[in-house]
Each structure stands twice: as structure tokens, then as C-alpha cells.
Design a protein around this motif. Sequence first.
Motif, short mmCIF file in Angstrom:
data_model
loop_
_atom_site.label_atom_id
_atom_site.label_comp_id
_atom_site.label_asym_id
_atom_site.label_seq_id
_atom_site.Cartn_x
_atom_site.Cartn_y
_atom_site.Cartn_z
N GLY A 73 0.80 -1.22 0.00
CA GLY A 73 0.00 0.00 0.00
C GLY A 73 0.83 1.27 0.00
N GLY A 74 2.07 1.18 0.48
CA GLY A 74 2.96 2.34 0.42
C GLY A 74 3.20 2.79 -1.01
N THR A 75 3.26 1.81 -1.93
CA THR A 75 3.44 2.18 -3.33
C THR A 75 2.16 2.81 -3.87
N ASP A 76 1.00 2.34 -3.41
CA ASP A 76 -0.26 2.95 -3.86
C ASP A 76 -0.26 4.44 -3.55
N LEU A 77 0.24 4.79 -2.39
CA LEU A 77 0.31 6.20 -1.99
C LEU A 77 1.38 6.95 -2.79
N VAL A 78 2.60 6.48 -2.73
CA VAL A 78 3.73 7.19 -3.32
C VAL A 78 3.59 7.37 -4.83
N LEU A 79 3.06 6.36 -5.51
CA LEU A 79 2.95 6.45 -6.97
C LEU A 79 1.93 7.50 -7.42
N CYS A 80 1.15 8.04 -6.50
CA CYS A 80 0.21 9.11 -6.83
C CYS A 80 0.88 10.49 -6.80
N ALA A 81 2.10 10.56 -6.32
CA ALA A 81 2.84 11.83 -6.35
C ALA A 81 3.23 12.13 -7.79
N ASP A 82 3.54 13.38 -8.07
CA ASP A 82 3.91 13.78 -9.43
C ASP A 82 5.31 13.32 -9.80
N MET A 83 6.20 13.37 -8.85
CA MET A 83 7.58 12.94 -9.07
C MET A 83 8.04 12.20 -7.83
N ILE A 84 8.83 11.16 -8.07
CA ILE A 84 9.33 10.36 -6.97
C ILE A 84 10.84 10.28 -7.09
#
Length: 185
Positions: free
Chosen positions: A29-40
Amino acid sequence: MGRFVDTYMKLWYARKPVIAAVQGWCIGGGTDLVLCADMIVAGEGATFGYPPSRVWGTPTTAMWVYRMGLERAKRWLLTGDAIPAKTAAEIGLILETVPDAELAEHAFALARRMAQVPVNQLVMLKLLCNQTVENMGFASSRTLGVLFDGIARHTQEGLDFVARAGDVGFRQAVRERDDPFGDYG
């Protein structure tokens, strides 16, 4: 689960750009959150992955395909394998990696650079890019991701996983699920 996804999507729908700086483990679920950012951006020691794809879940936001393409998303989701930060950048899951000690400063420097652009331009450019993904069916993919995540928890394998976690503890059940793959140790 839909409420969690609604929270994750606040990053996607925020008017201004969002930069995620990732250090350490970013899985499930951490990826579900982080991948919604514009840039990582990530520290070199970061690791990404979706081990619940092995049993007990699917990515709820469906961002994997949009970030790195169909075949690469399948490669990583159909195994649940761990992805070192350098590889995550090479395959397009994230923007870039930097030494762990430089992560915060690098992310803030990127933010300061963007802050030199007028806010109205940033808003329009983000909306233009995001709308392209929306036109590709992002909302329906996300809905399917949430539904499949719930279904995965109620398949026989999902129920067996929960029962095993009840018998031996969650950590041990996860260990048993992931040990054959040799990652997430």
C-alpha cells in the motif's frame, strides 16, 4: 479500501505538484500512496515492490501500468519481486535516485526549482499531464484495482493466508509467503 485510495488520490488531484522522497522500504500500500505523487525521488537504499500480489492484494491505484508501461508492470506485479531503487528509476517506476544522505536536499532543490515557475503554469501543466492519464482510463482502472484488492482478500488463498497469520502471526505468514522468492527478508 476505497477511503484509503481517496486519501492517496489527494496527491494526484492536488493543484500543485507533489514530490515524494522515498527512503527505505516502499512496498504494498505504500506504493499505492507514493505512486500518486507527481515525481518520486528515492535514496539509493530504497526498495519498492508489491509483495501482496503473491497473495492477498492488488495495487489499488493501478499506477504501476501508467508509470512504467504494461509489460514492465506485469513483470514486477506478476512476481511481486522487490525492486531496488536504481532499477525502479531505470524502468520508469520512479524519476531518479540519489545517495541516501542527499535525498532530502535533492527533493527540496527540485521543489525550489519548480517554485520558480508561476503557480498557474504549474497547475496547468500538472493538469495537462494528469488528464492524459485520465483519458487512458485511469478512473476505471483504479476502481478495478480497489475491487480486485478486496476480492483477493476473500479468495481461498487469501482466506488461508489470514488463517495462517492467525495461527503463526502476520510476520511469519508473510515470511512464509515471500521466502520462496528470496526477497523482503
